[in-house]
Scaffold this active site. Sequence first.
Site, PDB file in Angstrom:
ATOM      1  N   LYS A   1       0.847  -1.214   0.000  1.00  0.00           N
ATOM      2  CA  LYS A   1       0.000   0.000   0.000  1.00  0.00           C
ATOM      3  C   LYS A   1       0.874   1.253   0.000  1.00  0.00           C
ATOM      4  CE  LYS A   1      -1.822   1.571   4.047  1.00  0.00           C
ATOM      5  NZ  LYS A   1      -1.563   2.991   4.335  1.00  0.00           N
ATOM      6  N   ASN A   2       1.860   1.293   0.874  1.00  0.00           N
ATOM      7  CA  ASN A   2       2.628   2.525   1.061  1.00  0.00           C
ATOM      8  C   ASN A   2       3.672   2.742  -0.017  1.00  0.00           C
ATOM      9  OD1 ASN A   2       1.014   2.952   3.211  1.00  0.00           O
ATOM     10  ND2 ASN A   2       2.548   2.433   4.761  1.00  0.00           N
TER      11      ASN A   2
ATOM     12  N   ARG B   1      -5.299  11.154   4.299  1.00  0.00           N
ATOM     13  CA  ARG B   1      -4.376  12.265   4.508  1.00  0.00           C
ATOM     14  C   ARG B   1      -3.143  12.161   3.631  1.00  0.00           C
ATOM     15  NH1 ARG B   1      -0.460  11.858   6.823  1.00  0.00           N
ATOM     16  NH2 ARG B   1      -0.478  14.036   7.502  1.00  0.00           N
TER      17      ARG B   1
ATOM     18  N   CYS C   1      -5.890  11.846  12.441  1.00  0.00           N
ATOM     19  CA  CYS C   1      -6.631  10.578  12.497  1.00  0.00           C
ATOM     20  C   CYS C   1      -6.499  10.030  13.914  1.00  0.00           C
ATOM     21  CB  CYS C   1      -6.088   9.602  11.457  1.00  0.00           C
ATOM     22  SG  CYS C   1      -4.433   9.064  11.834  1.00  0.00           S
TER      23      CYS C   1
ATOM     24  N   ARG D   1      -1.069  14.192  12.937  1.00  0.00           N
ATOM     25  CA  ARG D   1      -0.641  14.121  11.538  1.00  0.00           C
ATOM     26  C   ARG D   1      -0.461  15.509  10.899  1.00  0.00           C
ATOM     27  NH1 ARG D   1      -1.848   8.808  10.047  1.00  0.00           N
ATOM     28  NH2 ARG D   1      -0.121   8.999   8.602  1.00  0.00           N
ATOM     29  N   PRO D   2       0.373  16.352  11.452  1.00  0.00           N
ATOM     30  CA  PRO D   2       0.583  17.691  10.882  1.00  0.00           C
ATOM     31  C   PRO D   2       1.167  17.628   9.469  1.00  0.00           C
ATOM     32  CG  PRO D   2       2.269  17.191  12.488  1.00  0.00           C
ATOM     33  CD  PRO D   2       1.281  16.074  12.569  1.00  0.00           C
TER      34      PRO D   2
ATOM     35  N   ASP E   1       3.181  20.414   8.346  1.00  0.00           N
ATOM     36  CA  ASP E   1       4.131  21.538   8.288  1.00  0.00           C
ATOM     37  C   ASP E   1       5.375  21.224   7.460  1.00  0.00           C
ATOM     38  OD1 ASP E   1       4.538  19.693  10.494  1.00  0.00           O
ATOM     39  OD2 ASP E   1       6.206  20.975  11.090  1.00  0.00           O
ATOM     40  N   LEU E   2       5.860  19.998   7.528  1.00  0.00           N
ATOM     41  CA  LEU E   2       7.064  19.644   6.754  1.00  0.00           C
ATOM     42  C   LEU E   2       6.762  19.652   5.249  1.00  0.00           C
ATOM     43  CD1 LEU E   2       8.544  16.751   8.945  1.00  0.00           C
ATOM     44  CD2 LEU E   2       9.329  19.133   8.815  1.00  0.00           C
TER      45      LEU E   2
ATOM     46  N   ASP F   1       4.216   0.800  12.243  1.00  0.00           N
ATOM     47  CA  ASP F   1       3.029   0.115  11.723  1.00  0.00           C
ATOM     48  C   ASP F   1       2.928  -1.332  12.203  1.00  0.00           C
ATOM     49  OD1 ASP F   1       3.083   1.774   8.470  1.00  0.00           O
ATOM     50  OD2 ASP F   1       2.483   2.434  10.476  1.00  0.00           O
TER      51      ASP F   1
ATOM     52  N   ILE G   1       6.734   7.475  17.208  1.00  0.00           N
ATOM     53  CA  ILE G   1       6.349   8.145  15.963  1.00  0.00           C
ATOM     54  C   ILE G   1       5.012   8.845  16.074  1.00  0.00           C
ATOM     55  CG2 ILE G   1       5.999   7.854  13.488  1.00  0.00           C
ATOM     56  CD1 ILE G   1       8.872   7.187  14.338  1.00  0.00           C
TER      57      ILE G   1
ATOM     58  N   ARG H   1      -8.761  -0.814   4.469  1.00  0.00           N
ATOM     59  CA  ARG H   1      -7.958   0.282   3.881  1.00  0.00           C
ATOM     60  C   ARG H   1      -6.574  -0.238   3.493  1.00  0.00           C
ATOM     61  NH1 ARG H   1      -8.791   6.218   6.211  1.00  0.00           N
ATOM     62  NH2 ARG H   1      -7.235   6.494   4.556  1.00  0.00           N
TER      63      ARG H   1
HETATM   64  C1  EPZ Z   1       3.801   7.084   6.361  1.00  0.00           C
HETATM   65  O1  EPZ Z   1       2.945   8.076   6.913  1.00  0.00           O
HETATM   66  C2  EPZ Z   1       2.949   5.825   6.246  1.00  0.00           C
HETATM   67  N1  EPZ Z   1       1.815   6.075   5.371  1.00  0.00           N
HETATM   68  C3  EPZ Z   1       2.443   5.422   7.621  1.00  0.00           C
HETATM   69  O2  EPZ Z   1       1.726   4.204   7.488  1.00  0.00           O
HETATM   70  C4  EPZ Z   1       3.649   5.178   8.526  1.00  0.00           C
HETATM   71  O3  EPZ Z   1       3.206   4.845   9.821  1.00  0.00           O
HETATM   72  C5  EPZ Z   1       4.498   6.459   8.581  1.00  0.00           C
HETATM   73  O4  EPZ Z   1       4.907   6.824   7.244  1.00  0.00           O
HETATM   74  C6  EPZ Z   1       5.743   6.284   9.425  1.00  0.00           C
HETATM   75  O5  EPZ Z   1       6.520   5.285   8.935  1.00  0.00           O
HETATM   76  C7  EPZ Z   1       1.993   6.038   4.027  1.00  0.00           C
HETATM   77  O6  EPZ Z   1       3.086   5.810   3.533  1.00  0.00           O
HETATM   78  C8  EPZ Z   1       0.781   6.278   3.184  1.00  0.00           C
HETATM   79  P1  EPZ Z   1       5.642  10.501   8.491  1.00  0.00           P
HETATM   80  P2  EPZ Z   1       3.430   9.643   6.947  1.00  0.00           P
HETATM   81  O7  EPZ Z   1       5.544  11.778   7.753  1.00  0.00           O
HETATM   82  O8  EPZ Z   1       4.242   9.928   5.750  1.00  0.00           O
HETATM   83  C9  EPZ Z   1       5.506  13.836  11.828  1.00  0.00           C
HETATM   84  C10 EPZ Z   1      -0.121   2.761   7.698  1.00  0.00           C
HETATM   85  O9  EPZ Z   1      -0.656   2.206   8.660  1.00  0.00           O
HETATM   86  N2  EPZ Z   1       5.234  14.800  10.761  1.00  0.00           N
HETATM   87  O10 EPZ Z   1       6.840   9.617   8.261  1.00  0.00           O
HETATM   88  O11 EPZ Z   1       2.230  10.477   7.191  1.00  0.00           O
HETATM   89  C11 EPZ Z   1       4.358  12.853  12.049  1.00  0.00           C
HETATM   90  O12 EPZ Z   1       3.375  13.431  12.900  1.00  0.00           O
HETATM   91  C12 EPZ Z   1       0.317   4.215   7.798  1.00  0.00           C
HETATM   92  O13 EPZ Z   1       0.110   2.197   6.594  1.00  0.00           O
HETATM   93  C13 EPZ Z   1       5.299  16.165  11.081  1.00  0.00           C
HETATM   94  O14 EPZ Z   1       5.554  16.545  12.221  1.00  0.00           O
HETATM   95  O15 EPZ Z   1       4.329   9.633   8.236  1.00  0.00           O
HETATM   96  C14 EPZ Z   1       5.050  11.668  12.691  1.00  0.00           C
HETATM   97  O16 EPZ Z   1       5.221  11.923  14.064  1.00  0.00           O
HETATM   98  C15 EPZ Z   1       0.011   4.817   9.156  1.00  0.00           C
HETATM   99  N3  EPZ Z   1       5.047  17.068  10.101  1.00  0.00           N
HETATM  100  C16 EPZ Z   1       6.433  11.661  12.028  1.00  0.00           C
HETATM  101  O17 EPZ Z   1       6.598  12.963  11.439  1.00  0.00           O
HETATM  102  C17 EPZ Z   1       4.762  16.685   8.820  1.00  0.00           C
HETATM  103  O18 EPZ Z   1       4.566  17.576   7.957  1.00  0.00           O
HETATM  104  C18 EPZ Z   1       6.586  10.633  10.923  1.00  0.00           C
HETATM  105  O19 EPZ Z   1       5.481  10.788  10.065  1.00  0.00           O
HETATM  106  C19 EPZ Z   1       4.713  15.302   8.519  1.00  0.00           C
HETATM  107  C20 EPZ Z   1       4.949  14.377   9.506  1.00  0.00           C
END
Ligand code: EPZ
Length: 420
Positions: free
Chosen positions: A22-23, A92, A116, A121-122, A124-125, A305, A327, A396
């Site tokens: 999926k990812n 998202r 969620c 799930r901000p 900002d990055l 995950d 995370i 999902r």
């Molecule tokens: C991806 O989500 C995956 N989703 C998630 O899988 C996975 O848990 C996550 O990466 C971490 O490995 C997909 O690939 C579709 P991040 P993502 O940006 O990209 C913070 C599943 O079950 N952050 O790596 O949204 C965030 O809050 C899903 O398949 C900011 O602060 O995760 C988190 O604490 C769930 N600002 C950390 O970074 C931002 O702008 C890592 O999140 C973005 C993220």
Amino acid sequence: MDEIHVIGGNCLHGNITVQGSKNTVLPLMAGALLYRGINVLKACPRITDVFYMEEILRALGAETWWEDHDLYLDCTHADGSHVPEIYSGRMRSSIILLGPILARNQQAEIGYPGGCVIGKRPVDLHLYVLRRFGAEIKEEEKKITVSCKKLCGTEIVFSKRSVGATEQAILCATLSKGTTTLRNCAREPEIVWLCRFLNAMGAKIEGAGEDCICIEGTEKLCGTKMQIPADRIVTGTYLCAAAATRGHIVIENAPEGELDTFLQVYRKMGGQYEWKSGKLIANGAGIQFSVPFLETEAYPGFPTDLQSPLLAVLTTVPGISRIRENIFENRFKICSELTKMGAHIEVRGSEVKICGSRLKGCRLRAEELRGGAALVIAALAADGESVIEGVPFIRRGYEDICRDLRYLQAEIYMEDILSV
Ligand code: EPZ
């Protein structure tokens, strides 16, 4: 509305082939927007999140169709620039469409992607990345509007590892003018697969999977076909299902090299495994040791995950285990449901303490994807029958969890209670 019924106690055994990742698929679908023609994603999982992303691409003007598990994306006329909130709110990860839409149309608008159950799930990055490429951003209460005449290559040092923000930056850089250097990137396999896909389309990306990724912007791309790899999280989920029932399974297409940290924990619990001509043979009969401490980390650390699926296994292992979730802020939601089954769990902030015990089947409710899968795992190990609500969350990310686990001799079936 569907419910999953599980009669616990069977020791899982048998062979299984795991669905596509999926990812991996979701960012590749966003990347397909970068070419005004056809791309083919082979061995795609038929899951709700992929159908959601497909719907968004169609709303932008793309044509999409399936041939069995092969997904065809024709983005010739995908010149829309608006992702309505009804779409971004329910998935998202649609936020990574901003870069490709901007690269095509010089402007993009998206409804604010919601948080969620597992966390705020901000984004900002993502917005920081877009600004670094020269985009103007207007944030309003319900939407984000972005504009940029031409994305320009830049240097980005991420303050924290983010899979989505790294993907956003790669998708912006591919057609931008000049060179881009990304530092402190996410190193997940999904980043590597995205770069492989884009390079097959003619992009010039080096360093995928490393801390630093360099991208030479190109003028034009071409179409390609990409075989989607097996889903490492679904693979880990089924290994947890076998571990919880002390079973012995063979995963025919497990993604070798993408689960090393998880497999180290599996072995520490007393599980045995070996790779044999591309297959993963896992024997959970000897699982008896608790995990004194484990924390989730960005790849190659222990994947967040698989935290809930492992937690479900540890409720069945004698002794005290501890997990720290680094995370996401709220990924212990299933603990109250597991407690209903007789699990001994204490949640303290970002840590959970588990004391292994027998579980008994009961009615359970899933509230998010990986937690839902964890409830199925616990039900497989429990005495008696369990009924799990909230099946849409599980769909999902899992194409057909009941079908897959029945291949491993689980007593599990889906019941549509409206039809009863
Ligand atoms: C991806 O989500 C995956 N989703 C998630 O899988 C996975 O848990 C996550 O990466 C971490 O490995 C997909 O690939 C579709 P991040 P993502 O940006 O990209 C913070 C599943 O079950 N952050 O790596 O949204 C965030 O809050 C899903 O398949 C900011 O602060 O995760 C988190 O604490 C769930 N600002 C950390 O970074 C931002 O702008 C890592 O999140 C973005 C993220």
